[in-house]
Design an enzyme around this catalytic site. Sequence first.
Site, mmCIF file in Angstrom:
data_model
loop_
_atom_site.group_PDB
_atom_site.id
_atom_site.type_symbol
_atom_site.label_atom_id
_atom_site.label_comp_id
_atom_site.label_asym_id
_atom_site.label_seq_id
_atom_site.Cartn_x
_atom_site.Cartn_y
_atom_site.Cartn_z
ATOM 1 N N GLY A 518 1.146 -0.844 -0.082
ATOM 2 C CA GLY A 518 0.121 0.119 -0.566
ATOM 3 C C GLY A 518 0.677 1.224 -0.427
ATOM 4 O O GLY A 518 2.179 1.302 0.128
ATOM 5 N N VAL A 525 3.667 1.180 2.747
ATOM 6 C CA VAL A 525 3.576 0.094 3.482
ATOM 7 C C VAL A 525 4.043 -1.316 2.716
ATOM 8 O O VAL A 525 3.432 -1.257 1.977
ATOM 9 C CB VAL A 525 1.778 -0.497 4.041
ATOM 10 C CG1 VAL A 525 1.727 -1.004 4.896
ATOM 11 C CG2 VAL A 525 1.494 1.062 4.216
ATOM 12 N N LYS A 540 4.960 0.268 7.854
ATOM 13 C CA LYS A 540 4.487 1.604 7.597
ATOM 14 C C LYS A 540 6.350 2.653 7.563
ATOM 15 O O LYS A 540 6.495 2.868 8.688
ATOM 16 C CB LYS A 540 3.329 2.169 8.375
ATOM 17 C CG LYS A 540 3.356 3.159 7.704
ATOM 18 C CD LYS A 540 1.549 3.403 7.835
ATOM 19 C CE LYS A 540 1.088 4.881 8.467
ATOM 20 N NZ LYS A 540 -0.073 4.356 9.529
ATOM 21 N N ASP A 639 -10.525 9.943 11.275
ATOM 22 C CA ASP A 639 -10.372 9.569 9.875
ATOM 23 C C ASP A 639 -10.647 8.435 10.022
ATOM 24 O O ASP A 639 -10.354 7.352 8.864
ATOM 25 C CB ASP A 639 -9.164 9.771 9.416
ATOM 26 C CG ASP A 639 -8.448 9.881 8.205
ATOM 27 O OD1 ASP A 639 -9.596 10.265 7.596
ATOM 28 O OD2 ASP A 639 -7.628 9.279 7.828
#
Length: 832
Positions: A518, A525, A540, A639
Amino acid sequence: MISHALLVICILVSAAVLGLGDATAAYKPTDLFLINCGTSSDTIDSQSQTWTSDQQHLLTSKLKNLSFSSDASYQEEVPQVPYTTARIFLSNVNYSFPVSPGWKYLRLYFYPTRYESGFDTASSFFSVTVNGFTLLKNFSADLTVKASKSKSLVKEFIVPVNQTLNLTFMPSPSSLAFVNGIEIVSMPDGFYSKGGFDNMITNVGSTIDFNIKNTTAFETVHRINVGGQMVDEVGDTGMFRRWLPDDDVILSENSGIIPVVPGVKINYTEKTPPYVAPEDVYKTYRTMGNVDNPEINLNFNMTWLFTVDAGFLYLVRLHFCETLAEVNGPGQRIFTIFLGNQIAKQEMDVIDMSGGSRIPMYLDFNVLVGFENGPRPDLRLGLHPYADIFPKYYDAILNGVEILKLNSSEGSLAGPNPNPLVSSDQTPNHVKPSARKGNNSHVLVITLAVVGSSVVLATFVSVIALLRKKKKTKDVPLHTTSKPTDSCSPLTTYLCRRFSIFEIKYATNDFDEKLIVGTGGFGSVYKGRIDGGTTLVAVKRLGIASKQGAKEFKTELEMLSKLRHVHLVSLIGYCDDENEMVLVYEYMPRGTLKDHLYKRNKASDPPLSWERRLEICIGAARGLQYLHTGAKHAIIHRDIKTTNILLDENYVAKVSDFGLSKVGPTSESQSHVSTVVKGTFGYLDPEYYRRQVLTVKSDVYSFGLVMFEVLCCRLINIEIVPQEQSDLIRWVKSNYIGGTLDQIIDPDLAVDITMISLEKFCEIAVRCVQDRGTERPPMNDVVWGLEFTLQLHETAKKNNEGGTMTDAEALLSKTDDNCVCDPVVGEEPKAL
Ligand SMILES: *[C@@H]1O[C@H](CO)[C@@H](O)[C@H](O)[C@H]1NC(C)=O
Ligand SMILES: *[C@@H]1O[C@H](CO)[C@@H](O)[C@H](O)[C@H]1NC(C)=O
Ligand SMILES: *[C@@H]1O[C@H](CO)[C@@H](O)[C@H](O)[C@H]1NC(C)=O
Ligand SMILES: *[C@@H]1O[C@H](CO)[C@@H](O)[C@H](O)[C@H]1NC(C)=O
Ligand SMILES: *[C@@H]1O[C@H](CO)[C@@H](O)[C@H](O)[C@H]1NC(C)=O
Ligand SMILES: *[C@@H]1O[C@H](CO)[C@@H](O)[C@H](O)[C@H]1NC(C)=O
Ligand SMILES: *[C@@H]1O[C@H](CO)[C@@H](O)[C@H](O)[C@H]1NC(C)=O
Ligand SMILES: *[C@@H]1O[C@H](CO)[C@@H](O)[C@H](O)[C@H]1NC(C)=O
Ligand SMILES: *[C@@H]1O[C@H](CO)[C@@H](O)[C@H](O)[C@H]1NC(C)=O
């Protein structure tokens, strides 16, 4: 300091012994303990060394005996001293040894068998620490020996000590620990830290500067006399090392040849004094051979495979010495050294580096062993002729190999226990370790009259190709059978680990782009593996230029290191070495909720069922509920969206990404925090947006949108649809009011959704996205409502199948009374 003086002495000694050709007295250890554990008086071993009792080093408690001694019930092909007596520990017990400062060899001797006290080592698991280093963890001497070909075992460590060497044996729960012998031997100053004969350590596969700190501990995992026989403790040059032949580690197809030059004398130097390795190591070696047809050598690598534990740094020391008369100048035999499939040294020319024939030399390499070959990988050492500059011989040479494991950043050297090789009664060829290969050498030696000048290629020809013994081929190689146990994962002991950048690079194959799972504004990531390959993690890594990202990383680390909940993604650790910012999470094999809704591969990946979607919503809602009410102060995520809800392999939902999260109001009188508006457009609470005050209800709003998406499988805002449909909230709301919900849901749901649960679900979702925060339910109620929805669904479904129709309605009317199904009505918003 003291060892510096020693070094000088050693060199003097070596110079003195050179003329006599006796190199074995090269190093005289200043510290030497030979302890036969469990005995009460001195014992003499078969090589006339005196072993003393362990009693005076044992730190005993006056209250009770924490250890006892016992004799082995059997004695199968192991030397009597120190193996026949053991000290057995009932609880944590310390030994203490006074030593001079510097690195010491620490050798632990184990003979796993039954003891006369009834103690059976098969059930013995224990840990061993020394001055803060974990040497062994939940170690089984029994399993380790069963995975080898001998009956006893010696573990060799190299530990830095200042004044006292404190050795602690710690039995695992409901287990006993034991040891048969302890040996402590000093060594020349910086022997494994200063580098090879050129004082350098080459970092293989990495440009990171590397030097070995004097706080580093090692474990010797291999020490090999290539092409030669075993050199035992007494045959070593002063440090009682044991050098094993390379039969078990050479890759048997291209095993090369073992040239023999009788009567050769090794010309030790100041840079490579005799203590580095005994003459036997430098006199014997392997080359590729094929003298008549050297081009063949270009087709393969002469290869050795060494079993190691993944996830550690290794120091690889290679020993070289040319002794053939015809290889007598630079540029004649040049080859490339590969370690772990990477080039360690491109142009290796032994004579050029050492300065001449019969002059020994050694080089040090540092290599990371990652996880490419599975959990218990082999470290591959390959040699290949370097033909680009047309050397005289297309060949390669190697005399000796030492492989040392360096401690992890937590100071641990412990690896998993191996799986047994074969059941112990089948184990072929019970080889007494110190007698191994002693008299039945498989190398055919043809004695040559070597006279300096006239020997040319004749020596090559006289060399006899190595024939592998038939018996040997039956043996299963060690490295293919070992698998880690998952018992040693430090995850259980550390809530939030600090990783070194080395570990992170191991874990991600040096940030291999192929492992990226990702990317975001912050960076990428990666999928990685830690703990010897046993644990999958998501790594990450913050992009270099992201200042905002740096702040979010810190927030996330701060928040997540304190939070543990089944519906929050777990932070395993972090790394902030070398200006890198890296967070390590548990790996979520099923990715984001968003991908399951929009990006799924229709063929291979069936749509999420309604039941599963409800369970995912319940899980995520519970995670949020925990954030809002579980800690001392409410935490506002800020979020919430479908990309931040991750699924583990069983589709358990976990809330992730706390980079924007904020600790909520910290006093009763306050109901909100004022803050700059942050979040993701579309999911953002309009009230928060307008008034710039943040409450937990902002998360509730975003969660309502997630519920809409789960139901309709549709992004929040899209342009390409008719006007009235472009805003998901308005569209769902109008259909909800109009009673046409069934027409807007994800078509994949149509088969299994029940009307009653659909209505309930929408009711909750619509409440969540109320314009005013006070009108939105708290997460507690959302969780209850969703659980109830699932119950309704299950009941209704059962009835549809079975025929009785009224259970769901009954349930509904029953719980209606308790207000569970309609949690919001009449309730005051909770004080935040
Ligand atoms: C402790 O061990 C010693 C010898 O090993 C023995 O003589 C003594 O009786 C033991 N003491 C206790 C309390 O068990
Ligand atoms: C033994 O060593 C451990 C750790 O090295 C220490 O915590 C413990 O206090 C020591 N026990 C005794 C009896 O010295
Ligand atoms: C070793 O143990 C002794 C006695 O328990 C203690 O005084 C000393 O500080 C310890 N040394 C180390 C390096 O742990
Ligand atoms: C070694 O121990 C001595 C005395 O305990 C202490 O003064 C010295 O600082 C220690 N040295 C190191 C490098 O730890
Ligand atoms: C380790 O190295 C540091 C810095 O190089 C030095 O100050 C220290 O004395 C060394 N410790 C020992 C035990 O040699
Ligand atoms: C040993 O090597 C040195 C060069 O390092 C050389 O000068 C000396 O002659 C050699 N000694 C013998 C006995 O070959
Ligand atoms: C030798 O080993 C290296 C590294 O493992 C590999 O890249 C190369 O292809 C090998 N060469 C041959 C001829 O097998
Ligand atoms: C080994 O452990 C020591 C002490 O815990 C630490 O200072 C050092 O960095 C570790 N070595 C590596 C390579 O992580
Ligand atoms: C130690 O290993 C054994 C066998 O693998 C396992 O059953 C046990 O749970 C482990 N104990 C600890 C404390 O990890």
